[in-house]
Motif scaffolding. Structure first.
Motif, PDB file in Angstrom:
ATOM      1  N   PRO A 135     -10.902  19.171  15.451  1.00  0.00           N
ATOM      2  CA  PRO A 135      -9.786  18.396  16.041  1.00  0.00           C
ATOM      3  C   PRO A 135      -8.827  19.197  16.516  1.00  0.00           C
ATOM      4  CG  PRO A 135      -9.779  18.736  13.737  1.00  0.00           C
ATOM      5  CD  PRO A 135     -11.168  19.084  14.077  1.00  0.00           C
ATOM      6  N   LEU A 136      -8.565  20.423  16.125  1.00  0.00           N
ATOM      7  CA  LEU A 136      -7.560  21.353  16.860  1.00  0.00           C
ATOM      8  C   LEU A 136      -8.042  22.384  16.759  1.00  0.00           C
ATOM      9  CD1 LEU A 136      -4.788  22.418  17.662  1.00  0.00           C
ATOM     10  CD2 LEU A 136      -3.813  21.930  15.258  1.00  0.00           C
ATOM     11  N   ARG A 159      -4.529  14.871  10.684  1.00  0.00           N
ATOM     12  CA  ARG A 159      -4.277  13.581  11.323  1.00  0.00           C
ATOM     13  C   ARG A 159      -5.215  13.261  12.615  1.00  0.00           C
ATOM     14  NH1 ARG A 159       2.148  12.447  12.479  1.00  0.00           N
ATOM     15  NH2 ARG A 159       2.804  13.263  10.474  1.00  0.00           N
ATOM     16  N   THR A 160      -5.264  14.372  13.809  1.00  0.00           N
ATOM     17  CA  THR A 160      -6.336  14.248  14.650  1.00  0.00           C
ATOM     18  C   THR A 160      -7.954  14.008  14.296  1.00  0.00           C
ATOM     19  OG1 THR A 160      -4.848  15.591  15.603  1.00  0.00           O
ATOM     20  CG2 THR A 160      -7.012  15.321  16.803  1.00  0.00           C
ATOM     21  N   GLU A 161      -8.314  14.671  13.125  1.00  0.00           N
ATOM     22  CA  GLU A 161      -9.515  14.515  12.830  1.00  0.00           C
ATOM     23  C   GLU A 161      -9.683  13.142  11.896  1.00  0.00           C
ATOM     24  OE1 GLU A 161     -11.723  17.742  10.974  1.00  0.00           O
ATOM     25  OE2 GLU A 161     -11.866  16.571   9.119  1.00  0.00           O
ATOM     26  N   SER A 166     -12.156  19.634  20.527  1.00  0.00           N
ATOM     27  CA  SER A 166     -13.590  19.833  21.041  1.00  0.00           C
ATOM     28  C   SER A 166     -14.431  18.865  20.541  1.00  0.00           C
ATOM     29  CB  SER A 166     -14.125  21.408  20.785  1.00  0.00           C
ATOM     30  OG  SER A 166     -15.168  21.534  21.179  1.00  0.00           O
ATOM     31  N   ILE A 167     -15.196  18.155  21.210  1.00  0.00           N
ATOM     32  CA  ILE A 167     -15.982  17.094  20.823  1.00  0.00           C
ATOM     33  C   ILE A 167     -17.389  17.411  21.322  1.00  0.00           C
ATOM     34  CG2 ILE A 167     -16.228  14.572  20.748  1.00  0.00           C
ATOM     35  CD1 ILE A 167     -13.395  14.179  21.320  1.00  0.00           C
ATOM     36  N   THR A 191     -17.279  18.123  10.769  1.00  0.00           N
ATOM     37  CA  THR A 191     -15.964  18.356  11.190  1.00  0.00           C
ATOM     38  C   THR A 191     -15.606  19.566  10.680  1.00  0.00           C
ATOM     39  OG1 THR A 191     -14.855  17.170   9.655  1.00  0.00           O
ATOM     40  CG2 THR A 191     -15.405  15.931  11.512  1.00  0.00           C
ATOM     41  N   GLU A 192     -14.689  20.352  11.224  1.00  0.00           N
ATOM     42  CA  GLU A 192     -14.183  21.504  10.448  1.00  0.00           C
ATOM     43  C   GLU A 192     -13.291  21.208   9.130  1.00  0.00           C
ATOM     44  OE1 GLU A 192     -11.670  24.197  12.605  1.00  0.00           O
ATOM     45  OE2 GLU A 192     -11.485  25.627  11.173  1.00  0.00           O
ATOM     46  N   GLU A 193     -12.411  20.131   9.091  1.00  0.00           N
ATOM     47  CA  GLU A 193     -11.749  19.928   7.679  1.00  0.00           C
ATOM     48  C   GLU A 193     -12.460  19.061   6.805  1.00  0.00           C
ATOM     49  OE1 GLU A 193      -9.303  22.065   7.863  1.00  0.00           O
ATOM     50  OE2 GLU A 193      -9.276  22.367  10.088  1.00  0.00           O
TER      51      GLU A 193
END
Ligand code: IPD
Ligand code: CA
Ligand code: CA
Length: 257
Positions: free
Chosen positions: A82-83, A44-46, A99-100, A64-66
């Motif tokens: 995102p997390l 969701r955050t991503e 972390s961005i 992004t990670e996901e």
């Protein structure tokens, strides 16, 4: 179009709000590996971050990670975790962050890390210093390894891969004041920038874990290299050593010993 540091601040605060709302509730958890988890709030955050970045900066590349790579200009790249601290989050341990990082021409130029449980927002812009909730931060003054507090983390395949950091952990544990494991590499780096830890290292890490935090440490007066002392800590095979600068060579000697 180039983002402003306030854009990264707003993205980090928006993401942190989503994470905090989900924290402690009943959350859906999926397994990515034996101990590697992903929760519905990673996704969701991503979704929120990717949607906001792609609408404000349509041509930029986002990694992004996901989701992996969302193609765009190679000279304008965002690295998003995102997390960071998913295992903590899933267990109800309140140590996690978003972390961005924004990079231009392979160099991190802006970074933001937000810890929503402590309401701590860390930001850095290249050449402009590092700040925590608006106040400048500096790395610590410790100059001896045996008076230093360190932090590290371990790869998710440590059960099966012998290159798992346990050797380095043991070597540092008997040469320092202690080695902590918080479970969020971004918070580890933010704490080095703020002078809470004197040094952080990790092997076989990911670029989205370290991009924003590496700039924070550099802008707070610290030193960042890979674990061999080279400059390419953001790479296809990332590893990192981030310190207050004063203990950097002492930590490198242990990592190479
Ligand atoms: C992990 C955390 C942990 C570090 C791992 C990372 P995740 O990220 O940063 O501290 O030791 O290497 O993968 O999976 O919680 O985003
Ligand atoms: Ca991470
Ligand atoms: Ca993550």
């Amino acid at each position: 179009m180039k983002p402003k540091i306030t854009d990264l601040e707003n993205l980090a605060l928006g993401a942190g709000k989503i994470l905090k709302e989900g924290y402690g509730g009943k959350i859906q958890i999926d397994m990515k590996g034996k101990i590697d988890l992903v929760t519905e709030f990673d996704r969701r955050t991503e979704d929120y971050l990717v949607g906001a970045i792609r609408s404000q900066f349509p041509g930029h590349k986002v990694i992004t990670e996901e989701r992996g790579v969302i193609q765009g200009e190679n000279s304008r790249v965002w690295y998003i975790d995102p997390l960071d601290g998913t295992v903590n989050y899933a267990h109800g341990v309140p140590i996690f962050s978003v972390s961005i990082a924004y990079m231009e021409n392979d160099q991190v130029v802006m970074g933001a890390i937000y810890d929503p449980m402590q309401a701590e927002l860390y930001v850095a812009e290249r050449g402009q210093g590092a700040r925590l909730n608006g106040r400048p931060v500096r790395v610590s003054q410790a100059s001896a390894l045996d008076q230093s507090l360190l932090v590290t983390g371990f790869p998710y395949d440590m059960h099966t891969n012998p290159v798992n950091n346990l050797d380095h952990y043991a070597n540092f544990a008997v040469r320092s004041r202690g080695v902590r494991g918080l479970g969020s590499a971004a918070i580890d780096l933010a704490y080095v920038a703020a002078g809470r830890f004197d040094g952080f290292w990790e092997i076989r890490i990911h670029n989205w874990d370290i991009a924003a935090g590496s700039l924070l440490v550099e802008e707070a007066g610290g030193k960042v290299t890979d674990v061999r002392g080279g400059p390419d800590f953001i790479s296809d095979e990332p590893s990192i050593l981030a310190t207050n600068g004063r203990i950097h060579s002492q930590m490198l000697a242990v990592l190479q010993g």
